[in-house]
Design a protein around this motif. Structure first.
Motif, PDB file in Angstrom:
ATOM      1  N   ALA A 172      26.969  66.679 -47.459  1.00  0.00           N
ATOM      2  CA  ALA A 172      27.022  65.115 -46.829  1.00  0.00           C
ATOM      3  C   ALA A 172      25.648  65.393 -45.532  1.00  0.00           C
ATOM      4  O   ALA A 172      25.525  64.547 -44.709  1.00  0.00           O
ATOM      5  CB  ALA A 172      27.853  64.857 -46.018  1.00  0.00           C
ATOM      6  N   VAL A 173      24.561  66.558 -46.071  1.00  0.00           N
ATOM      7  CA  VAL A 173      23.994  67.160 -44.679  1.00  0.00           C
ATOM      8  C   VAL A 173      22.977  65.845 -44.694  1.00  0.00           C
ATOM      9  O   VAL A 173      22.312  65.519 -43.437  1.00  0.00           O
ATOM     10  CB  VAL A 173      23.082  68.050 -45.350  1.00  0.00           C
ATOM     11  N   ALA A 174      22.740  64.873 -45.651  1.00  0.00           N
ATOM     12  CA  ALA A 174      21.530  64.257 -45.325  1.00  0.00           C
ATOM     13  C   ALA A 174      22.183  62.768 -45.207  1.00  0.00           C
ATOM     14  O   ALA A 174      21.515  61.453 -44.584  1.00  0.00           O
ATOM     15  CB  ALA A 174      21.020  64.338 -46.757  1.00  0.00           C
ATOM     16  N   SER A 175      23.458  62.560 -45.545  1.00  0.00           N
ATOM     17  CA  SER A 175      24.399  61.129 -44.945  1.00  0.00           C
ATOM     18  C   SER A 175      24.820  61.165 -43.466  1.00  0.00           C
ATOM     19  O   SER A 175      25.596  60.227 -43.450  1.00  0.00           O
ATOM     20  CB  SER A 175      25.227  61.050 -45.996  1.00  0.00           C
ATOM     21  N   ILE A 176      25.617  62.037 -43.027  1.00  0.00           N
ATOM     22  CA  ILE A 176      26.205  62.361 -41.956  1.00  0.00           C
ATOM     23  C   ILE A 176      25.883  61.517 -41.088  1.00  0.00           C
ATOM     24  O   ILE A 176      24.397  62.095 -40.083  1.00  0.00           O
ATOM     25  CB  ILE A 176      27.221  63.569 -41.603  1.00  0.00           C
ATOM     26  N   GLY A 177      25.661  60.409 -39.749  1.00  0.00           N
ATOM     27  CA  GLY A 177      25.703  60.279 -39.029  1.00  0.00           C
ATOM     28  C   GLY A 177      24.358  58.722 -39.491  1.00  0.00           C
ATOM     29  O   GLY A 177      23.777  57.947 -38.654  1.00  0.00           O
ATOM     30  N   GLY A 178      24.693  58.836 -40.597  1.00  0.00           N
ATOM     31  CA  GLY A 178      23.305  57.309 -41.219  1.00  0.00           C
ATOM     32  C   GLY A 178      23.787  56.394 -41.851  1.00  0.00           C
ATOM     33  O   GLY A 178      23.697  55.560 -41.936  1.00  0.00           O
ATOM     34  N   VAL A 179      24.726  57.161 -42.771  1.00  0.00           N
ATOM     35  CA  VAL A 179      25.852  56.313 -43.410  1.00  0.00           C
ATOM     36  C   VAL A 179      26.948  56.633 -43.042  1.00  0.00           C
ATOM     37  O   VAL A 179      27.147  57.556 -42.970  1.00  0.00           O
ATOM     38  CB  VAL A 179      24.807  56.088 -45.262  1.00  0.00           C
ATOM     39  N   THR A 195      22.491  69.341 -39.129  1.00  0.00           N
ATOM     40  CA  THR A 195      22.087  68.468 -37.061  1.00  0.00           C
ATOM     41  C   THR A 195      20.640  68.084 -37.706  1.00  0.00           C
ATOM     42  O   THR A 195      20.356  67.317 -37.038  1.00  0.00           O
ATOM     43  CB  THR A 195      22.185  70.409 -36.558  1.00  0.00           C
ATOM     44  N   GLN A 196      18.970  68.575 -38.538  1.00  0.00           N
ATOM     45  CA  GLN A 196      18.198  68.101 -38.413  1.00  0.00           C
ATOM     46  C   GLN A 196      18.170  66.401 -39.266  1.00  0.00           C
ATOM     47  O   GLN A 196      16.658  66.553 -39.466  1.00  0.00           O
ATOM     48  CB  GLN A 196      17.299  69.208 -38.793  1.00  0.00           C
ATOM     49  N   LYS A 197      19.053  66.051 -39.422  1.00  0.00           N
ATOM     50  CA  LYS A 197      18.248  64.543 -40.232  1.00  0.00           C
ATOM     51  C   LYS A 197      19.391  63.817 -39.451  1.00  0.00           C
ATOM     52  O   LYS A 197      18.612  63.442 -38.601  1.00  0.00           O
ATOM     53  CB  LYS A 197      19.193  64.287 -41.198  1.00  0.00           C
ATOM     54  N   CYS A 198      19.951  62.451 -39.963  1.00  0.00           N
ATOM     55  CA  CYS A 198      20.541  61.492 -39.007  1.00  0.00           C
ATOM     56  C   CYS A 198      20.712  61.233 -37.580  1.00  0.00           C
ATOM     57  O   CYS A 198      21.426  61.200 -36.802  1.00  0.00           O
ATOM     58  CB  CYS A 198      21.171  60.901 -39.881  1.00  0.00           C
ATOM     59  N   LEU A 199      21.884  63.464 -37.152  1.00  0.00           N
ATOM     60  CA  LEU A 199      22.201  63.265 -36.289  1.00  0.00           C
ATOM     61  C   LEU A 199      21.286  63.942 -35.413  1.00  0.00           C
ATOM     62  O   LEU A 199      21.832  63.607 -34.366  1.00  0.00           O
ATOM     63  CB  LEU A 199      23.307  64.652 -35.823  1.00  0.00           C
ATOM     64  N   SER A 200      19.765  63.861 -35.626  1.00  0.00           N
ATOM     65  CA  SER A 200      19.027  63.830 -34.498  1.00  0.00           C
ATOM     66  C   SER A 200      18.901  65.409 -33.654  1.00  0.00           C
ATOM     67  O   SER A 200      19.057  64.872 -32.052  1.00  0.00           O
ATOM     68  CB  SER A 200      18.360  62.535 -33.950  1.00  0.00           C
ATOM     69  N   VAL A 201      19.285  65.808 -34.251  1.00  0.00           N
ATOM     70  CA  VAL A 201      19.349  67.696 -33.309  1.00  0.00           C
ATOM     71  C   VAL A 201      18.671  68.099 -34.304  1.00  0.00           C
ATOM     72  O   VAL A 201      18.679  68.537 -35.315  1.00  0.00           O
ATOM     73  CB  VAL A 201      21.067  67.955 -33.642  1.00  0.00           C
ATOM     74  N   PRO A 202      18.688  69.486 -33.493  1.00  0.00           N
ATOM     75  CA  PRO A 202      17.602  70.665 -33.994  1.00  0.00           C
ATOM     76  C   PRO A 202      17.936  71.426 -35.664  1.00  0.00           C
ATOM     77  O   PRO A 202      19.132  71.235 -34.834  1.00  0.00           O
ATOM     78  CB  PRO A 202      16.864  71.862 -32.863  1.00  0.00           C
ATOM     79  N   SER A 203      17.368  71.646 -36.332  1.00  0.00           N
ATOM     80  CA  SER A 203      18.496  72.311 -37.470  1.00  0.00           C
ATOM     81  C   SER A 203      18.390  73.466 -36.764  1.00  0.00           C
ATOM     82  O   SER A 203      17.890  74.282 -35.558  1.00  0.00           O
ATOM     83  CB  SER A 203      16.822  73.274 -37.763  1.00  0.00           C
ATOM     84  N   GLY A 204      19.803  73.822 -36.926  1.00  0.00           N
ATOM     85  CA  GLY A 204      19.674  75.671 -36.796  1.00  0.00           C
ATOM     86  C   GLY A 204      22.034  75.643 -37.195  1.00  0.00           C
ATOM     87  O   GLY A 204      22.465  76.993 -36.557  1.00  0.00           O
ATOM     88  N   MET A 366      15.814  58.272 -40.689  1.00  0.00           N
ATOM     89  CA  MET A 366      16.389  59.120 -40.103  1.00  0.00           C
ATOM     90  C   MET A 366      16.857  59.201 -38.272  1.00  0.00           C
ATOM     91  O   MET A 366      16.157  59.480 -37.683  1.00  0.00           O
ATOM     92  CB  MET A 366      16.602  60.120 -40.173  1.00  0.00           C
ATOM     93  N   GLY A 367      18.545  58.512 -37.910  1.00  0.00           N
ATOM     94  CA  GLY A 367      18.231  59.132 -35.961  1.00  0.00           C
ATOM     95  C   GLY A 367      17.307  58.702 -35.140  1.00  0.00           C
ATOM     96  O   GLY A 367      17.535  57.594 -35.687  1.00  0.00           O
ATOM     97  N   TYR A 368      17.073  59.457 -34.765  1.00  0.00           N
ATOM     98  CA  TYR A 368      16.284  58.938 -33.614  1.00  0.00           C
ATOM     99  C   TYR A 368      14.594  58.148 -34.188  1.00  0.00           C
ATOM    100  O   TYR A 368      14.147  57.836 -33.649  1.00  0.00           O
ATOM    101  CB  TYR A 368      15.877  59.744 -32.800  1.00  0.00           C
ATOM    102  N   SER A 369      14.334  58.789 -35.307  1.00  0.00           N
ATOM    103  CA  SER A 369      13.153  58.652 -35.708  1.00  0.00           C
ATOM    104  C   SER A 369      13.250  57.246 -36.313  1.00  0.00           C
ATOM    105  O   SER A 369      11.753  56.331 -36.959  1.00  0.00           O
ATOM    106  CB  SER A 369      13.204  59.964 -37.004  1.00  0.00           C
TER     107      SER A 369
END
Length: 416
Positions: A172-179, A195-204, A366-369
């Motif tokens: 659910a990498v692309a969906s968590i925090g966005g849907v 982290t780097q998608k809908c959660l708007s946290v840097p990758s890592g 996504m997220g902050y974007s």
């Protein structure tokens, strides 16, 4: 020879990841480093676990991040439950289904796949029929496939897996925090976020959670590998390989994230700060409000794209709300358009992979974007660049269509 200080350009990032990081997350990352066993830091670790449970909508005991990108989360979960010869069923409807296959095969699984055309998803009944035929130990599937901008329904699949005593592992990498992602309600056994998608946290980091079914399997495997099992278990052990990875061994990470705090690795302190703040912001906004925000900006973007005269790619019934795929007009060099957007407008959008490379652009909200100013900026810039590439767009219509959505839907929902 001296080097200049960092002076990275400011970008409007409208890709399906990475996305722009919320400034509040960046501020959190700049706070002082703490030792990984400092009580002030372990308190943050406990809060991260609690917030992950809330975002994943689960009551699972185990919910913590894997240090590494989203792929690290996929590998950690799969590596810890796959033993050589296990049957794993992987439905593929885009690039990241193939990635799951590769990970499973590297750990010795007997992988069975089924594929549908990119841009579509599976009828759950087709997958349930295949599940019954294959009778696997594990089903591994992507929830939101960014390469095609589609989202696979999971509720019926989760129910069937539970009825057949099959473990369901979900990317659910692309969906968590966005849907909406309902881990417990959809009967998902293990699930991986990014982290780097809908959660708007840097990758890592890769937030994961798993239930007692997976926990039991991991602990039984650990017991056998530790040499404290029955003679029959020992024979079983000799017929199997221990988990190949030390770093991704969930049994060791469970000890690290438990009150025992058994040292496994040096925690990425600043990334825990970032994840803590990112999750806090998600929950502060409210899950329903956050999902509605992503839907609103998707609607405005889609309205603008269609008003411009461009065509959307893929099955609209199963569109991933935070990724919009656009067919590249005939005769247009898609990379030339992307390069001009970046060089002249400092806006980044994405191409795609495999059979879709050179055929579609992908725009992430996504997220902050996922903000009004970003949507309007990418629509205006894309129209200007396409005109420079002699594409016959409907001039001036895209921004007006998006503004109409914001004027009506934005006020109605109270998001703007």
């Amino acid at each position: 020879m001296g080097y200049e200080p960092l002076n990275t350009p400011h970008r409007t990032i409208m890709t399906p990841g990475p996305v722009e990081v919320d400034p509040r997350v960046l501020r959190a990352m700049s706070t002082p480093i703490l030792g990984q066993f400092d009580p002030a830091f372990t308190k943050l670790m406990n809060e991260v676990m609690a917030m992950q449970r809330a975002v994943f909508q689960t009551n699972n005991h185990w919910a913590f991040p894997i240090d590494g990108t989203s792929r690290a989360g996929n590998e950690a979960l799969l590596a810890s439950i796959i033993e050589p010869g296990d049957k794993v069923f992987v439905p593929i409807y885009g690039r990241f289904g193939h990635l799951l296959v590769e990970i499973c095969e590297r750990y010795g699984a007997e992988v069975h796949t089924i594929q549908c055309p990119w841009g579509e998803v599976f009828d759950p009944q087709v997958l349930i029929e295949e599940l019954t035929k294959v009778s696997p130990k594990i089903v591994a599937i992507v929830h939101g496939e960014t390469s095609t901008g589609r989202m696979q329904p999971l509720a019926e699949i989760g129910k069937a897996c539970r009825e057949q005593d099959v473990l369901l592992v979900v990317d659910a990498v692309a969906s968590i925090g966005g849907v909406e992602v309902k881990t417990d309600e959809w009967q998902i056994d293990g699930i991986i976020g990014g982290t780097q998608k809908c959660l708007s946290v840097p990758s890592g980091m890769a937030p994961i959670t798993f239930n007692e079914r997976i926990e039991k399997l991991i602990l039984e495997r650990k017991k056998v590998e530790a040499g404290i099992a029955t003679e029959a278990d020992q024979r079983y052990k000799r017929s199997r390989l221990a988990i190949a990875s030390n770093y991704f061994d969930l049994s060791m990470l469970m000890d690290y994230w438990s009150p025992r705090r058994l040292n496994h690795h040096t925690e990425a302190t600043s990334m825990i700060y970032a994840l803590h703040e990112g999750l806090r912001l998600v929950l502060g906004e409210g899950l329903d409000n956050r999902f509605a925000r992503h839907k609103l900006h998707e609607k405005a973007l889609v309205a603008g794209i269609e008003a411009m005269g461009l065509s959307l790619f893929g099955d609209a019934r199963h569109k991933l709300p935070c990724v919009t795929c656009i067919e590249i007009p005939g005769g247009v060099d898609g990379e030339s358009v992307r390069n001009m957007l970046l060089e002249d407008f400092s806006i980044e959008i994405a191409p795609s992979f495999g059979p879709l490379h050179g055929k579609i652009w992908r725009i992430g909200t996504m997220g902050y974007s996922c903000r009004k100013e970003n949507v309007l900026a990418v629509l205006g810039a894309l129209e200007a660049v396409l005109i420079r590439h002699t594409v016959a767009v409907n001039r001036g219509e895209a921004l007006q269509a998006a503004l109409d959505v914001y004027a009506t839907e934005g006020k109605k929902t109270g998001i703007l």
